[in-house]
Motif scaffolding. Structure first.
Motif, PDB file in Angstrom:
ATOM      1  N   ILE A   1       0.892  -1.313   0.101  1.00  0.00           N
ATOM      2  CA  ILE A   1       0.036  -0.055  -0.074  1.00  0.00           C
ATOM      3  C   ILE A   1       0.966   1.276  -0.005  1.00  0.00           C
ATOM      4  O   ILE A   1       0.314   2.480  -0.151  1.00  0.00           O
ATOM      5  N   HIS A   2       2.177   1.120   0.079  1.00  0.00           N
ATOM      6  CA  HIS A   2       3.091   2.251   0.371  1.00  0.00           C
ATOM      7  C   HIS A   2       2.996   3.504  -0.850  1.00  0.00           C
ATOM      8  O   HIS A   2       2.939   4.729  -0.384  1.00  0.00           O
ATOM      9  N   ASP A   3       2.474   3.320  -1.946  1.00  0.00           N
ATOM     10  CA  ASP A   3       2.439   4.373  -2.932  1.00  0.00           C
ATOM     11  C   ASP A   3       0.864   4.387  -3.275  1.00  0.00           C
ATOM     12  O   ASP A   3       0.491   4.955  -4.368  1.00  0.00           O
ATOM     13  N   LEU A   4      -0.042   4.233  -2.293  1.00  0.00           N
ATOM     14  CA  LEU A   4      -1.405   4.268  -2.821  1.00  0.00           C
ATOM     15  C   LEU A   4      -1.905   5.634  -3.453  1.00  0.00           C
ATOM     16  O   LEU A   4      -2.572   5.373  -4.391  1.00  0.00           O
TER      17      LEU A   4
ATOM     18  N   GLU B   1       0.771  15.308  -3.742  1.00  0.00           N
ATOM     19  CA  GLU B   1       0.652  15.210  -2.294  1.00  0.00           C
ATOM     20  C   GLU B   1       0.947  13.875  -1.911  1.00  0.00           C
ATOM     21  O   GLU B   1       0.757  13.333  -0.911  1.00  0.00           O
ATOM     22  N   HIS B   2       2.098  13.370  -2.469  1.00  0.00           N
ATOM     23  CA  HIS B   2       2.459  11.776  -2.166  1.00  0.00           C
ATOM     24  C   HIS B   2       2.844  11.771  -0.816  1.00  0.00           C
ATOM     25  O   HIS B   2       3.535  12.668  -0.103  1.00  0.00           O
ATOM     26  N   CYS B   3       2.399  10.743  -0.031  1.00  0.00           N
ATOM     27  CA  CYS B   3       2.512  10.359   1.285  1.00  0.00           C
ATOM     28  C   CYS B   3       1.631  10.796   2.070  1.00  0.00           C
ATOM     29  O   CYS B   3       1.004  10.522   2.878  1.00  0.00           O
TER      30      CYS B   3
ATOM     31  N   SER C   1       7.060   6.765   6.204  1.00  0.00           N
ATOM     32  CA  SER C   1       8.453   6.837   6.444  1.00  0.00           C
ATOM     33  C   SER C   1       8.997   6.651   5.173  1.00  0.00           C
ATOM     34  O   SER C   1      10.451   6.980   5.107  1.00  0.00           O
ATOM     35  N   HIS C   2       8.691   5.865   4.053  1.00  0.00           N
ATOM     36  CA  HIS C   2       9.336   5.796   3.086  1.00  0.00           C
ATOM     37  C   HIS C   2       9.562   6.974   2.277  1.00  0.00           C
ATOM     38  O   HIS C   2      10.526   6.864   1.392  1.00  0.00           O
ATOM     39  N   GLY C   3       8.756   7.942   2.327  1.00  0.00           N
ATOM     40  CA  GLY C   3       9.261   9.226   1.588  1.00  0.00           C
ATOM     41  C   GLY C   3       9.990  10.230   2.452  1.00  0.00           C
ATOM     42  O   GLY C   3      10.022  11.505   2.161  1.00  0.00           O
TER      43      GLY C   3
ATOM     44  N   ILE D   1      14.169  -0.756   0.080  1.00  0.00           N
ATOM     45  CA  ILE D   1      13.986  -1.415  -1.068  1.00  0.00           C
ATOM     46  C   ILE D   1      13.068  -0.751  -2.080  1.00  0.00           C
ATOM     47  O   ILE D   1      12.864  -1.427  -3.155  1.00  0.00           O
ATOM     48  N   ASP D   2      12.413   0.438  -1.752  1.00  0.00           N
ATOM     49  CA  ASP D   2      11.688   1.061  -2.683  1.00  0.00           C
ATOM     50  C   ASP D   2      12.188   1.261  -3.824  1.00  0.00           C
ATOM     51  O   ASP D   2      11.768   0.930  -4.987  1.00  0.00           O
ATOM     52  N   GLU D   3      13.188   2.026  -3.876  1.00  0.00           N
ATOM     53  CA  GLU D   3      14.169   2.393  -5.196  1.00  0.00           C
ATOM     54  C   GLU D   3      14.595   1.230  -5.664  1.00  0.00           C
ATOM     55  O   GLU D   3      14.775   1.079  -6.894  1.00  0.00           O
TER      56      GLU D   3
HETATM   57 FE   LIG Z   1       6.713   6.437  -3.017  1.00  0.00          FE
END
Ligand SMILES: [Fe+2]
Ligand SMILES: [Fe+2]
Length: 193
Positions: free
Chosen positions: A55-58, A66-68, A90-92, A112-114
């Protein structure tokens, strides 16, 4: 409001409710798989790690500006527990949020996202177009070529690995191993692509 953790399938339905872009769905699935893999490896709750990864990039398709922040709002409205919301945003860190990754789960997501993006790009230029026969060596080679997958922020990955206290090579291998488990779903299974 009562706390509400969605099941994996409900979480996937929520992701699809907000996103139609296939690449974004595949990214969510790749991050989920790697989070699951890393959680399992640490003896943690891999279901929780996976759901947070999925769900992290919902909000990214509908609210890129307005990401995050939007994701935080949506998940709070739905009663998601603080631990989950905090981990997701927190990923952003340093990019679209000021929430610093603190737990191993958060640091892993940040790292690990990138990296899943670099693994995907590397797999796609291989003859097999697959992660199934891939090792960290291929990714490391591409790592040095700054023009290759130039949008992938290598510094964030390095910083994440440092925060985790994990060797970069090991982290790359973990990402590949996790992605192998969903290779078909993320279009990196080779022949079937
Ligand atoms: Fe993201
Ligand atoms: Fe992402």
């Amino acid at each position: 409001m009562a706390e509400n953790v969605l099941t994996r399938e409900e979480t996937f339905a929520l992701l699809k409710e907000y996103n139609s872009n296939e690449a974004l769905i595949k990214h969510g699935l790749a991050v989920e798989a790697v989070m699951r893999y890393c959680g399992r490896k640490r003896g943690e709750d891999d279901e929780k790690w996976g759901v947070i990864g999925l769900i992290h990039d919902l909000d990214y398709e509908k609210y890129p500006e307005e990401h995050c922040k939007k994701t935080e709002q949506i998940l709070r409205e739905r009663g998601w527990p603080e631990e989950y919301v905090r981990a997701v945003i927190s990923h952003g860190w340093g990019i679209c949020s000021d929430v610093e990754p603190k737990s191993d789960l958060e640091k892993t997501l940040y790292a690990i996202d990138e990296l899943t993006g670099l693994v995907t790009a590397t797999a796609l230029v291989r003859p097999s177009k697959s992660v199934l026969d891939m090792t960290a060596k291929s990714v490391k080679k591409k790592w040095k070529d700054k023009r290759f997958a130039a949008g992938v922020n290598r510094e964030v990955i390095e910083k994440g690995a440092q925060m985790l206290g994990v060797d970069l090579g090991e982290l790359i291998t973990d990402a590949i191993e996790g992605m192998k488990e969903v290779a078909e779903q993320i279009g990196l299974g080779g022949q079937a692509v």
